[in-house]
Enzyme design. Structure first.
Site, short mmCIF file in Angstrom:
data_model
loop_
_atom_site.label_atom_id
_atom_site.label_comp_id
_atom_site.label_asym_id
_atom_site.label_seq_id
_atom_site.Cartn_x
_atom_site.Cartn_y
_atom_site.Cartn_z
N ASP A 1 -15.46 -29.84 -9.42
CA ASP A 1 -15.64 -28.94 -8.29
C ASP A 1 -14.32 -28.28 -7.90
O ASP A 1 -14.31 -27.18 -7.36
CB ASP A 1 -16.22 -29.70 -7.09
CG ASP A 1 -17.64 -30.15 -7.36
OD1 ASP A 1 -18.42 -29.32 -7.89
OD2 ASP A 1 -17.97 -31.32 -7.07
N ASN B 1 -13.29 -35.92 -15.75
CA ASN B 1 -14.14 -37.06 -15.40
C ASN B 1 -14.72 -37.65 -16.69
O ASN B 1 -14.65 -37.03 -17.74
CB ASN B 1 -15.24 -36.61 -14.42
CG ASN B 1 -16.16 -35.60 -15.07
OD1 ASN B 1 -16.88 -35.91 -16.00
ND2 ASN B 1 -16.11 -34.37 -14.57
N PRO C 1 -15.89 -22.20 -9.42
CA PRO C 1 -17.20 -21.58 -9.13
C PRO C 1 -18.32 -22.59 -9.34
O PRO C 1 -18.22 -23.49 -10.17
CB PRO C 1 -17.29 -20.45 -10.17
CG PRO C 1 -16.31 -20.79 -11.24
CD PRO C 1 -15.24 -21.64 -10.61
N ASP C 2 -19.40 -22.46 -8.54
CA ASP C 2 -20.59 -23.31 -8.73
C ASP C 2 -21.53 -22.57 -9.69
O ASP C 2 -22.17 -21.58 -9.31
CB ASP C 2 -21.25 -23.57 -7.37
CG ASP C 2 -22.36 -24.62 -7.49
OD1 ASP C 2 -23.07 -24.62 -8.51
OD2 ASP C 2 -22.51 -25.42 -6.55
N ILE C 3 -21.59 -23.06 -10.91
CA ILE C 3 -22.36 -22.36 -11.96
C ILE C 3 -23.85 -22.38 -11.63
O ILE C 3 -24.54 -21.35 -11.67
CB ILE C 3 -22.12 -23.02 -13.34
CG1 ILE C 3 -20.61 -23.13 -13.61
CG2 ILE C 3 -22.80 -22.24 -14.45
CD1 ILE C 3 -20.25 -24.04 -14.77
N PHE D 1 -28.97 -31.00 -11.91
CA PHE D 1 -28.78 -32.44 -11.78
C PHE D 1 -28.02 -32.71 -10.49
O PHE D 1 -27.30 -31.84 -10.00
CB PHE D 1 -28.01 -33.00 -12.98
CG PHE D 1 -28.92 -33.42 -14.09
CD1 PHE D 1 -29.63 -32.47 -14.81
CD2 PHE D 1 -29.09 -34.76 -14.40
CE1 PHE D 1 -30.49 -32.85 -15.82
CE2 PHE D 1 -29.95 -35.15 -15.41
CZ PHE D 1 -30.65 -34.20 -16.12
O1 C5P Z 1 -23.69 -29.92 -5.93
P1 C5P Z 1 -23.53 -30.82 -7.10
O2 C5P Z 1 -22.16 -30.79 -7.73
O3 C5P Z 1 -24.03 -32.24 -6.85
O4 C5P Z 1 -24.53 -30.24 -8.19
C1 C5P Z 1 -24.68 -30.83 -9.42
C2 C5P Z 1 -25.36 -29.85 -10.31
O5 C5P Z 1 -24.67 -28.62 -10.26
C3 C5P Z 1 -25.35 -30.24 -11.77
O6 C5P Z 1 -26.52 -29.70 -12.36
C4 C5P Z 1 -24.10 -29.56 -12.30
O7 C5P Z 1 -24.19 -29.28 -13.69
C5 C5P Z 1 -24.06 -28.29 -11.49
N1 C5P Z 1 -22.73 -27.77 -11.15
C6 C5P Z 1 -22.35 -26.54 -11.61
N2 C5P Z 1 -21.13 -26.01 -11.26
C7 C5P Z 1 -20.30 -26.70 -10.45
C8 C5P Z 1 -20.68 -27.95 -9.95
C9 C5P Z 1 -21.90 -28.46 -10.33
O8 C5P Z 1 -23.10 -25.93 -12.36
N3 C5P Z 1 -19.13 -26.18 -10.13
#
Ligand code: C5P
Length: 403
Positions: A284, A215, A311-313, A330
């Protein structure tokens, strides 16, 4: 690419800039301009040597409110040798020659700048510039260690080619390093008890040998937040996607490509941090790799690519967050911003969330300004006007520190 250093919240601060005789002297003019842009008042003293390279008039023309050029200027300026010590917040000597370092180390006060330096009780910074043989000379080494022991801060020098054609240590540090150190010297020191983890930039998810999914995130928001924390005294670790922002030497920068690498690096660092601010635009989903080599287009009229979840960090760090840690996330949203952000704040166990509507002019990816909503654990919610990302960065820390 230094827009992340464009802070202008230093109104009322003053730096006294000392300039010595070196070919690098002309660079102090740019430095003056940069400090003025940040709202900082600048006074200047040129040594006799500096005046061989550059004129006081240039500094006056670029906004210095006072320039000293000799020890006993005029009858109405009898105490010019004391004035910076009484009124300036920090003193920077750029460039600092071997003889200026020697004068400072030995307490000599035989010309205006060394006299002002001796009478200056506040924070003193020097950016040495000289031939490598002079930098390595035992006398200079001893003088520098005396000065460092007294709390004088050194910016550089760097290794590289020097004016006389030699190569080695002695080249003046880059201007951004001197500028950032100057800002830090006059910034509040209210984050010195923090070790901050910042993620920034996009991630790249490899599909074949030459293609990836990504992106257009520039990483500027995160880079500004990292710099604001550093200026306010924090120890900073940046986990950066594939963008290239400049950071001071003592900022740890871990460079990654993919979301998985960003996850691994962040998980490694998080236990030793007490503050996290995750700004990265993490993909994502990642394409299921095509395999080794380059995918061939011959004989195909369309292409289907399968994706799997990354993974969602943020969520993972939130789930293992300790009492002594605070975490900021964010959220880029298209509708119901407040509601969506409040939901994320809860679900991901955050202390604060910064939400921005995407697709607004002057906001989001690539812009140097942003429009955000800020919600926190204490129930506060605020809408901030469209502001430079550096200003938002500063306010984010102000807001967190209120908690
Ligand atoms: O749920 P969403 O993607 O909108 O969340 C955005 C926030 O989550 C941002 O702070 C982004 O850096 C973090 N994020 C993350 N890992 C992911 C997706 C988003 O840390 N896989």
């Amino acid at each position: 690419m230094n827009e992340h250093l464009n802070f202008d919240c230093f109104l009322g601060k003053r730096i006294h800039l000392g300039v010595c005789g070196s070919v690098a002297a002309y660079k102090s003019l740019d430095l003056l301009r940069m400090f003025r842009k940040a709202g900082i008042e600048v006074s200047v003293t040129l040594t006799d040597g500096a005046q061989e390279f550059i004129k006081g008039l240039s500094f006056e023309a670029l906004g210095a409110f006072k320039v000293w050029e000799r020890m006993f200027p005029t009858l109405d300026d009898t105490f010019g040798h004391l004035e910076p010590g009484q009124a300036a917040d920090a003193m920077l000597i750029v460039p600092a020659t071997a003889s200026m370092l020697a004068r400072m180390a030995h307490g000599l006060a035989d010309e205006m700048l060394s006299c002002q330096s001796l009478a200056f009780r506040g924070r003193k910074l020097v950016a040495p510039a000289m031939n490598p043989a002079m930098w390595d000379a035992p006398a200079t080494v001893d003088n520098c260690s005396v000065l460092a022991g007294r709390g004088v801060e050194f910016i550089g020098p760097d290794c590289g080619d020097v004016a006389c054609g030699d190569h080695g240590k002695g080249r003046m540090a880059p201007l951004e390093a001197i500028y950032a150190a100057g800002l830090r010297a006059v910034a509040p020191d209210d984050m010195s008890d923090r070790h901050v983890l910042i993620t920034l930039g996009p991630t790249r998810e490899k599909w074949d040998a030459v293609r990836f999914w990504s992106n257009p995130s520039s990483g500027m928001m995160g880079a500004s937040i990292a710099m604001a924390a550093w200026l306010r005294g924090a120890k900073v670790t940046v986990v950066s996607g594939p963008v290239n922002w400049w950071f001071p030497d003592d900022v740890e920068v871990i460079r990654v490509d993919s979301a998985q690498q960003m996850f691994d690096a962040s998980m490694d660092v998080w236990p030793v941090c007490n503050t996290g601010c995750l700004t990265a635009a993490v993909a994502d989903f990642k394409p299921v790799p095509h395999g080794e080599g380059k995918f061939k287009k011959e004989g195909r009229s369309s292409l289907g690519v399968e994706f799997e979840c990354n993974p969602d960090i943020l969520k993972t760090l939130g789930s293992i967050k300790r009492e002594d840690q605070q975490l900021i996330g964010f959220a880029a949203e298209t509708s119901n911003i407040m509601e969506a952000a409040r939901g994320k704040l809860e679900r991901k166990n955050l202390d604060m969330i910064v939400a921005n509507p995407v697709n607004l002019p002057g906001a989001g990816f690539g812009a140097s300004t942003n429009s955000v909503y800020v919600l926190d654990r204490a129930g506060r919610s605020e809408e901030w006007p469209n502001l430079p990302k550096t200003e938002i960065a500063w306010r984010i820390w102000d807001h967190l520190l209120l908690n």
